[in-house]
Enzyme design. Structure first.
Site, PDB file in Angstrom:
ATOM      1  N   ALA A  29       0.819  -1.219   0.000  1.00 57.66           N
ATOM      2  CA  ALA A  29       0.000   0.000   0.000  1.00 57.66           C
ATOM      3  C   ALA A  29       0.850   1.266   0.000  1.00 57.66           C
ATOM      4  O   ALA A  29       0.433   2.299  -0.529  1.00 57.66           O
ATOM      5  CB  ALA A  29      -0.956  -0.007   1.187  1.00 57.66           C
TER       6      ALA A  29
ATOM      7  N   CYS B  48       4.553   1.396  11.499  1.00 58.99           N
ATOM      8  CA  CYS B  48       5.330   2.039  10.448  1.00 58.99           C
ATOM      9  C   CYS B  48       5.834   3.410  10.873  1.00 58.99           C
ATOM     10  O   CYS B  48       6.705   3.979  10.244  1.00 58.99           O
ATOM     11  CB  CYS B  48       4.477   2.145   9.192  1.00 58.99           C
TER      12      CYS B  48
HETATM   13  C1  PLP Z   1      -3.607   2.765   6.443  1.00 53.71           C
HETATM   14  C2  PLP Z   1      -2.310   2.215   5.905  1.00 53.71           C
HETATM   15  N1  PLP Z   1      -1.843   2.658   4.754  1.00 53.71           N
HETATM   16  C3  PLP Z   1      -0.706   2.187   4.228  1.00 53.71           C
HETATM   17  C4  PLP Z   1       0.041   1.234   4.870  1.00 53.71           C
HETATM   18  C5  PLP Z   1       1.294   0.720   4.250  1.00 53.71           C
HETATM   19  O1  PLP Z   1       1.075  -0.590   3.767  1.00 53.71           O
HETATM   20  P1  PLP Z   1       2.249  -1.521   3.281  1.00 53.71           P
HETATM   21  O2  PLP Z   1       2.868  -2.104   4.509  1.00 53.71           O
HETATM   22  O3  PLP Z   1       1.577  -2.553   2.429  1.00 53.71           O
HETATM   23  O4  PLP Z   1       3.197  -0.696   2.488  1.00 53.71           O
HETATM   24  C6  PLP Z   1      -0.395   0.752   6.098  1.00 53.71           C
HETATM   25  C7  PLP Z   1       0.414  -0.201   6.870  1.00 53.71           C
HETATM   26  O5  PLP Z   1       0.554  -0.112   8.053  1.00 53.71           O
HETATM   27  C8  PLP Z   1      -1.622   1.245   6.637  1.00 53.71           C
HETATM   28  O6  PLP Z   1      -2.083   0.823   7.800  1.00 53.71           O
END
Ligand code: PLP
Length: 387
Positions: A75, A329
């Site tokens: 994402a 993150c």
């Molecule tokens: C709302 C949201 N957007 C984006 C991401 C990023 O996703 P990815 O780990 O697949 O890059 C996350 C991951 O924690 C998320 O919770």
């Protein structure tokens, strides 16, 4: 789900890989190892079939056409491609972009990065329940607004934004709607036509699929033209170069299919578990506060504040449960959660907050144990610190 007796309650950070997903992936890591871009032989064709199947499975879950699904690494990449890719295409017009304070960092940072292209960025506030005010959104849209980026389910507090209403407002104004659905895809019903969504970001590892894979839904319409952020061999309709990973893609597709089969029952089960968990906690911790709307919420997420209790100390004292103080993150960035503060939670209360996330493999027994562990740790800390 336990590791050395630790109960895993951090389902918003990531979810365990479902064994049924792993079984679908395995052949593409062994005998079916071809490059899906090798169009001249059987090895390439059978790898390419994996992409076709997964594209259909992902598309079906959001009411899209398979050709509107682009595979990415997750994402984060989808959000970058959607926001920067769209704004770069229209950059000559110096367009306006709207997003929201409680978005994931990868959306906020991508939005801010478009300023370098000359774009103008508005970051909207949220109400105390974490939801956006639709009148404020409507008032913020201008004739030059090209894109509105608003997430579906918040990763820290679990609130669900009113996507249908947002989509209607954005469409009426003639702008495009991007939705970060990393925490929503496979969990709540999503329909890109009903919700007027033009771009939608998906992550594999939030739905019991593998990490390192995601997708971007891109409406097949002339206005939704993206500038690739990765140049090379022209894979994924020229929008995301780089050899696709058939095993990961097949895993995402299988995870999407399982999620769709199970969505309604899982929602009901988690709702029941959440109610039981809240009751057990609030019976014992009377000053506990729940962050975010109770009505518009994904039931597998609970973000709680226990006033005066030190959240970091609480995490240290509850090591038998794997919970977090917010987004994994953003954990490199210390300090109280910006999402909670956007809701008007004080800095002090934000530091007294933890996020509990549960899902497919969580049992009632585990949640009861977790609640008891939190109750004991809070009581101990209050006694120790004479609170
Ligand atoms: C709302 C949201 N957007 C984006 C991401 C990023 O996703 P990815 O780990 O697949 O890059 C996350 C991951 O924690 C998320 O919770």
């Amino acid at each position: 789900m336990t590791a050395n007796e630790t109960i895993y309650l951090d389902y918003q950070a990531t979810t365990p890989l479902d064994d049924r997903v792993l079984q679908v992936m395995l052949p593409y890591l062994t005998q079916k190892f071809g490059n899906p871009h090798s169009s001249t032989h059987k090895f390439g064709w059978e790898a390419d079939i994996a992409l076709d199947i997964a594209r259909e499975q992902v598309a079906e879950l959001i009411g899209a056409e398979p050709k509107e699904i682009l595979f990415t690494s997750g994402a984060t990449e989808s959000n970058n491609l959607a926001i920067k890719g769209l704004m770069e295409t229209w950059a000559a017009k110096k367009p306006h972009l709207i997003t929201v304070e409680t978005e994931h960092k990868c959306v906020l940072e991508s939005a801010l990065a478009t300023k370098k292209l000359g774009c103008d960025v508005t970051i909207l506030p949220v109400n105390a329940d974490g939801l956006i005010d639709l009148d404020v959104l409507e008032g913020a849209i201008r004739p030059d607004t090209a894109l509105v980026s608003i997430m579906a389910v918040n990763n820290e507090i679990g609130v669900i934004q009113p996507l249908e209403d947002i989509g209607r407002i954005v469409k009426k104004a003639g702008a495009l709607f991007h939705c970060d659905a990393a925490q929503a895809f496979g969990k709540i019903p999503l329909d890109v036509d009903l919700m007027h969504i033009d771009l939608l970001s998906i992550s594999g590892h939030k739905i019991y699929g593998p990490k390192g894979i995601g997708a971007l839904y891109k409406r097949n319409a002339r206005a939704v033209t993206l500038t690739p952020q990765m140049n090379g061999g022209g894979q994924e309709a020229g929008l995301r170069s780089g050899t696709q990973a058939p095993a990961l893609v097949a895993g995402l597709g299988a995870a999407a299919k399982l999620a769709s089969e199970d969505m309604r029952q899982e929602h009901t089960r988690l709702q029941g578990m959440q109610e039981r968990f809240i009751k057990r906690l609030t019976n014992n911790i009377t000053d506990l506060k729940i962050n975010g709307s109770m009505e518009h919420r994904w039931p597998g997420n609970l973000n709680i504040t226990i006033p005066k209790v030190d959240g970091d100390l609480l995490l240290a004292d509850t090591r038998m449960i794997a919970v977090s103080s917010g987004a994994a993150c953003a954990s490199a960035v210390s300090g109280p959660s910006y999402v909670l503060q956007a809701l008007g939670v004080s800095e002090e209360d934000a530091k007294s907050s933890i996020r509990i996330g549960f899902g497919r493999f969580t049992t009632d027994e585990e949640l009861d144990k977790a609640a008891d562990c939190i109750i004991t740790a809070v009581k101990d800390q209050k006694e120790r610190r004479c609170l």
